[in-house]
Design a protein around this motif. Structure first.
Motif, PDB file in Angstrom:
ATOM      1  N   ALA A 203       0.821  -1.197   0.027  1.00 57.46           N
ATOM      2  CA  ALA A 203       0.085   0.087  -0.031  1.00 57.46           C
ATOM      3  C   ALA A 203       0.638   1.171   0.006  1.00 57.46           C
ATOM      4  O   ALA A 203       0.424   2.272  -0.559  1.00 57.46           O
ATOM      5  N   ARG A 204       2.051   1.260   0.601  1.00 56.57           N
ATOM      6  CA  ARG A 204       2.810   2.378   0.929  1.00 56.57           C
ATOM      7  C   ARG A 204       3.912   2.387  -0.251  1.00 56.57           C
ATOM      8  O   ARG A 204       4.780   3.344  -0.250  1.00 56.57           O
ATOM      9  N   GLN A 205       3.730   1.289  -1.091  1.00 51.42           N
ATOM     10  CA  GLN A 205       4.995   1.214  -2.160  1.00 51.42           C
ATOM     11  C   GLN A 205       6.401   1.334  -1.704  1.00 51.42           C
ATOM     12  O   GLN A 205       7.011   1.868  -2.131  1.00 51.42           O
ATOM     13  N   LEU A 206       6.451   0.412  -0.568  1.00 53.57           N
ATOM     14  CA  LEU A 206       7.775   0.217  -0.162  1.00 53.57           C
ATOM     15  C   LEU A 206       8.381  -1.073  -0.506  1.00 53.57           C
ATOM     16  O   LEU A 206       7.769  -2.058  -0.933  1.00 53.57           O
ATOM     17  N   THR A 207       9.832  -1.352  -0.470  1.00 51.84           N
ATOM     18  CA  THR A 207      10.345  -2.459  -0.848  1.00 51.84           C
ATOM     19  C   THR A 207      10.362  -3.470   0.189  1.00 51.84           C
ATOM     20  O   THR A 207       9.972  -3.226   1.342  1.00 51.84           O
TER      21      THR A 207
END
Length: 278
Positions: A203-207
């Motif tokens: 959702a937060r577009q984190l790796t």
């Protein structure tokens, strides 16, 4: 230029029923006979309120309160409907964060709005308008569970507005809140946190392996942990972290859903969510 405080209070209120009278999902209607109608309550007061004076928008000095919520009805289950309506009213009168207010059990929407407006009009240092909007929406239901979403937005001065959202899951047998422990197998926490972190990062577009702390999030020991602000929907379990809860205000809230396919083995097969278990 500072405007003088004017002790003139213009008060207006509206309580109406919207046209979108609705029934819950067919399976709930057939088994429980529950339906609902959306209601809206509005009240405003202050020295310069729109709709009650010819004041220009930029000159408005007014406190406004708005509530929107479902009013539940049932011919076959009137006691259940009454319990649900009482809970919805209490949610409207409670703040998102913090302990439940004792006043919420006895206060009315009207008296709450009057108190909010009175606080505004008695503060001679107010040179801007206040507003408070709270809503309750039905976002999902089965024949055993109902998920409500309570949302709040407001401004009472300061650097920025305040806002927040809270899920409430109800057992449709008795209108009592349902916890994650009621739905999941014992010892579910660690595995659910793993699935939750995956959905959170997406959702937060984190790796997959970046540091949450370096990404701007504040979890104890830099380890992801779910909160208890969850809702049941058709695709999975949804969670919300509100502003300030795990990150600065500027980063906003985070909402995400853990798909059932990732957690089927964690769900109690004989529980209220048993149809989603393996």
């Amino acid at each position: 230029m500072r405007l003088p405080f004017l002790p003139i209070i213009l008060l207006a209120s509206v309580l109406s029923a919207c046209d979108n009278s609705s029934k819950l999902a067919d399976e709930t209607v057939s088994s429980l006979g529950i339906s609902y109608q959306m209601r809206e309550f509005k009240r405003q007061g202050g020295s310069k309120c729109p709709e009650t004076t010819t004041v220009k928008a930029e000159d408005t000095l007014c406190a406004s309160v708005k509530f929107s919520y479902p009013e539940i009805s049932s011919v076959t289950q009137p006691e259940l409907a009454s319990k649900m309506n009482a809970l919805i009213k209490q949610q409207l009168l409670d703040q998102i964060e913090g302990a439940p207010s004792e006043l919420a059990e006895t206060q009315s929407l009207e008296s709450f709005a009057d108190s909010f407006i009175q606080d505004y009009t008695q503060d001679s240092n107010n040179f801007t308008s206040w507003e408070l909007e709270r809503s309750v929406r039905i976002i999902h239901n089965t024949n055993t569970l109902l998920t409500l979403l309570f949302e709040e937005f407001g401004f009472t001065g300061g650097a920025h507005p305040f806002n927040g959202s809270r899920f409430i899951v109800l057992n449709l047998a008795d209108a009592q809140p349902v916890s994650l422990e009621d739905l999941m197998n014992p010892g579910y926490e660690a595995a659910l946190n793993v699935a939750g972190e995956k959905a959170f990062r997406e959702a937060r577009q984190l790796t997959d392996h970046s540091s949450l702390e370096e990404d701007g999030f504040n979890f104890a020991n830099n380890a992801f942990v779910l909160n208890d602000n969850y809702g049941v929907n058709k695709d999975g379990l949804s969670f919300i972290f509100n502003s300030y809860e795990i990150a600065p205000y500027v980063m906003g809230p985070t909402e995400f859903t853990i798909p059932y396919e990732d957690i089927r083995s964690l769900i109690r097969p004989n529980g209220l969510l048993g149809s989603k278990a393996q």
